[in-house]
Design a protein around this motif. Structure first.
Motif, PDB file in Angstrom:
ATOM      1  N   ASN A  45       0.825  -1.215   0.000  1.00  0.00           N
ATOM      2  CA  ASN A  45       0.000   0.000   0.000  1.00  0.00           C
ATOM      3  C   ASN A  45       0.857   1.262   0.000  1.00  0.00           C
ATOM      4  N   SER A  46       1.939   1.247   0.763  1.00  0.00           N
ATOM      5  CA  SER A  46       2.820   2.411   0.840  1.00  0.00           C
ATOM      6  C   SER A  46       3.550   2.644  -0.475  1.00  0.00           C
ATOM      7  N   LEU A  47       4.037   1.572  -1.115  1.00  0.00           N
ATOM      8  CA  LEU A  47       4.680   1.723  -2.428  1.00  0.00           C
ATOM      9  C   LEU A  47       3.711   2.342  -3.424  1.00  0.00           C
ATOM     10  N   GLU A  48       2.466   1.896  -3.364  1.00  0.00           N
ATOM     11  CA  GLU A  48       1.446   2.391  -4.289  1.00  0.00           C
ATOM     12  C   GLU A  48       1.128   3.869  -4.046  1.00  0.00           C
ATOM     13  N   GLN A  49       1.053   4.265  -2.791  1.00  0.00           N
ATOM     14  CA  GLN A  49       0.608   5.612  -2.461  1.00  0.00           C
ATOM     15  C   GLN A  49       1.728   6.628  -2.281  1.00  0.00           C
ATOM     16  N   LEU A  50       2.924   6.170  -1.948  1.00  0.00           N
ATOM     17  CA  LEU A  50       3.990   7.103  -1.600  1.00  0.00           C
ATOM     18  C   LEU A  50       5.163   7.127  -2.570  1.00  0.00           C
ATOM     19  N   SER A  51       5.142   6.252  -3.582  1.00  0.00           N
ATOM     20  CA  SER A  51       6.227   6.274  -4.569  1.00  0.00           C
ATOM     21  C   SER A  51       5.638   6.277  -5.971  1.00  0.00           C
ATOM     22  N   GLU A  52       6.452   6.658  -6.914  1.00  0.00           N
ATOM     23  CA  GLU A  52       6.043   6.657  -8.321  1.00  0.00           C
ATOM     24  C   GLU A  52       6.495   5.376  -9.027  1.00  0.00           C
ATOM     25  N   ASP A  53       7.200   4.510  -8.327  1.00  0.00           N
ATOM     26  CA  ASP A  53       7.768   3.313  -8.941  1.00  0.00           C
ATOM     27  C   ASP A  53       6.684   2.297  -9.301  1.00  0.00           C
ATOM     28  N   ILE A  68       6.553  -9.384  -4.514  1.00  0.00           N
ATOM     29  CA  ILE A  68       6.560  -8.022  -5.030  1.00  0.00           C
ATOM     30  C   ILE A  68       7.752  -7.923  -5.967  1.00  0.00           C
ATOM     31  N   CYS A  69       7.503  -7.452  -7.180  1.00  0.00           N
ATOM     32  CA  CYS A  69       8.579  -7.291  -8.161  1.00  0.00           C
ATOM     33  C   CYS A  69       8.572  -5.848  -8.650  1.00  0.00           C
ATOM     34  N   MET A  70       9.638  -5.138  -8.364  1.00  0.00           N
ATOM     35  CA  MET A  70       9.756  -3.757  -8.829  1.00  0.00           C
ATOM     36  C   MET A  70      10.019  -3.769 -10.330  1.00  0.00           C
ATOM     37  N   SER A  71       9.480  -2.776 -11.029  1.00  0.00           N
ATOM     38  CA  SER A  71       9.579  -2.727 -12.495  1.00  0.00           C
ATOM     39  C   SER A  71      10.278  -1.449 -12.928  1.00  0.00           C
ATOM     40  N   TYR A  72      11.585  -1.443 -12.822  1.00  0.00           N
ATOM     41  CA  TYR A  72      12.353  -0.276 -13.237  1.00  0.00           C
ATOM     42  C   TYR A  72      12.706  -0.413 -14.713  1.00  0.00           C
ATOM     43  N   GLU A  73      12.577   0.682 -15.441  1.00  0.00           N
ATOM     44  CA  GLU A  73      13.038   0.711 -16.831  1.00  0.00           C
ATOM     45  C   GLU A  73      14.564   0.716 -16.810  1.00  0.00           C
ATOM     46  N   ASP A  74      15.180   0.345 -17.930  1.00  0.00           N
ATOM     47  CA  ASP A  74      16.647   0.237 -17.995  1.00  0.00           C
ATOM     48  C   ASP A  74      17.365   1.506 -17.548  1.00  0.00           C
ATOM     49  N   ASP A  75      16.842   2.663 -17.905  1.00  0.00           N
ATOM     50  CA  ASP A  75      17.516   3.916 -17.580  1.00  0.00           C
ATOM     51  C   ASP A  75      16.904   4.619 -16.371  1.00  0.00           C
ATOM     52  N   SER A  79      13.063   5.195  -6.938  1.00  0.00           N
ATOM     53  CA  SER A  79      12.851   6.378  -6.102  1.00  0.00           C
ATOM     54  C   SER A  79      13.418   6.147  -4.703  1.00  0.00           C
ATOM     55  N   GLY A  80      13.806   7.252  -4.087  1.00  0.00           N
ATOM     56  CA  GLY A  80      14.251   7.183  -2.704  1.00  0.00           C
ATOM     57  C   GLY A  80      13.139   6.713  -1.786  1.00  0.00           C
ATOM     58  N   GLU A  81      11.895   7.065  -2.139  1.00  0.00           N
ATOM     59  CA  GLU A  81      10.758   6.664  -1.314  1.00  0.00           C
ATOM     60  C   GLU A  81      10.631   5.145  -1.239  1.00  0.00           C
ATOM     61  N   SER A  82      10.726   4.483  -2.384  1.00  0.00           N
ATOM     62  CA  SER A  82      10.566   3.028  -2.360  1.00  0.00           C
ATOM     63  C   SER A  82      11.706   2.360  -1.586  1.00  0.00           C
ATOM     64  N   GLN A  83      12.878   2.918  -1.665  1.00  0.00           N
ATOM     65  CA  GLN A  83      14.010   2.338  -0.948  1.00  0.00           C
ATOM     66  C   GLN A  83      13.836   2.493   0.564  1.00  0.00           C
ATOM     67  N   ILE A  84      13.334   3.638   0.994  1.00  0.00           N
ATOM     68  CA  ILE A  84      13.064   3.851   2.422  1.00  0.00           C
ATOM     69  C   ILE A  84      11.943   2.937   2.895  1.00  0.00           C
ATOM     70  N   LEU A  85      10.946   2.732   2.058  1.00  0.00           N
ATOM     71  CA  LEU A  85       9.842   1.841   2.440  1.00  0.00           C
ATOM     72  C   LEU A  85      10.325   0.407   2.624  1.00  0.00           C
ATOM     73  N   PHE A  86      11.216  -0.056   1.745  1.00  0.00           N
ATOM     74  CA  PHE A  86      11.791  -1.394   1.926  1.00  0.00           C
ATOM     75  C   PHE A  86      12.645  -1.446   3.196  1.00  0.00           C
ATOM     76  N   ASP A  87      13.420  -0.388   3.459  1.00  0.00           N
ATOM     77  CA  ASP A  87      14.204  -0.346   4.702  1.00  0.00           C
ATOM     78  C   ASP A  87      13.288  -0.453   5.921  1.00  0.00           C
ATOM     79  N   SER A  88      12.188   0.275   5.891  1.00  0.00           N
ATOM     80  CA  SER A  88      11.227   0.257   6.987  1.00  0.00           C
ATOM     81  C   SER A  88      10.620  -1.134   7.154  1.00  0.00           C
TER      82      SER A  88
END
Length: 111
Positions: A45-53, A68-75, A79-88
């Motif tokens: 829920n937090s990834l969906e609402q607090l990050s653009e990833d 959960i599988c993050m979908s980053y494009e090659d380039d 986001s910093g938000e998603s990384q903090i959410l995973f840390d949390s």
């Protein structure tokens, strides 16, 4: 036992897999499974609402599986938000692990 595997590169979290039932208590009374579920659903829920990833979720309640599988494009940089959410999320899981280490395993896997 609930097995949690977090996938990451040197720079970012790529996703995670939670599988299995903890076996701490019978269904409906298992506080370990409930704690893991709350933390995992809150991460989604937090990834969906607090990050653009972009990310995808796969779940199978019968098997006790959430991926959960993050979908980053090659380039694209995560986001910093998603990384903090995973840390949390990991802080919460590690707190559960301190008291219920016989019912949870945690692996951080480089991909």
């Amino acid at each position: 036992m609930t097995e949690i595997t977090v996938y990451r590169t040197a720079d970012s979290y790529q996703g995670l897999r939670v599988s299995g039932h903890s076996g701490y208590a019978k269904a409906g009374e298992d506080i370990v499974c409930a704690g893991i579920s709350v933390l995992t659903i809150n991460l989604i829920n937090s990834l969906e609402q607090l990050s653009e990833d972009a990310f995808s979720v796969k779940e199978d309640e019968r098997q006790g599986l959430i991926e959960i599988c993050m979908s980053y494009e090659d380039d694209e940089e995560p986001s910093g938000e998603s990384q903090i959410l995973f840390d949390s999320y990991l802080i919460g899981i590690q707190s559960l692990l301190e008291d219920y280490k016989d019912f949870i395993t945690l692996k951080i896997e480089e991909v």
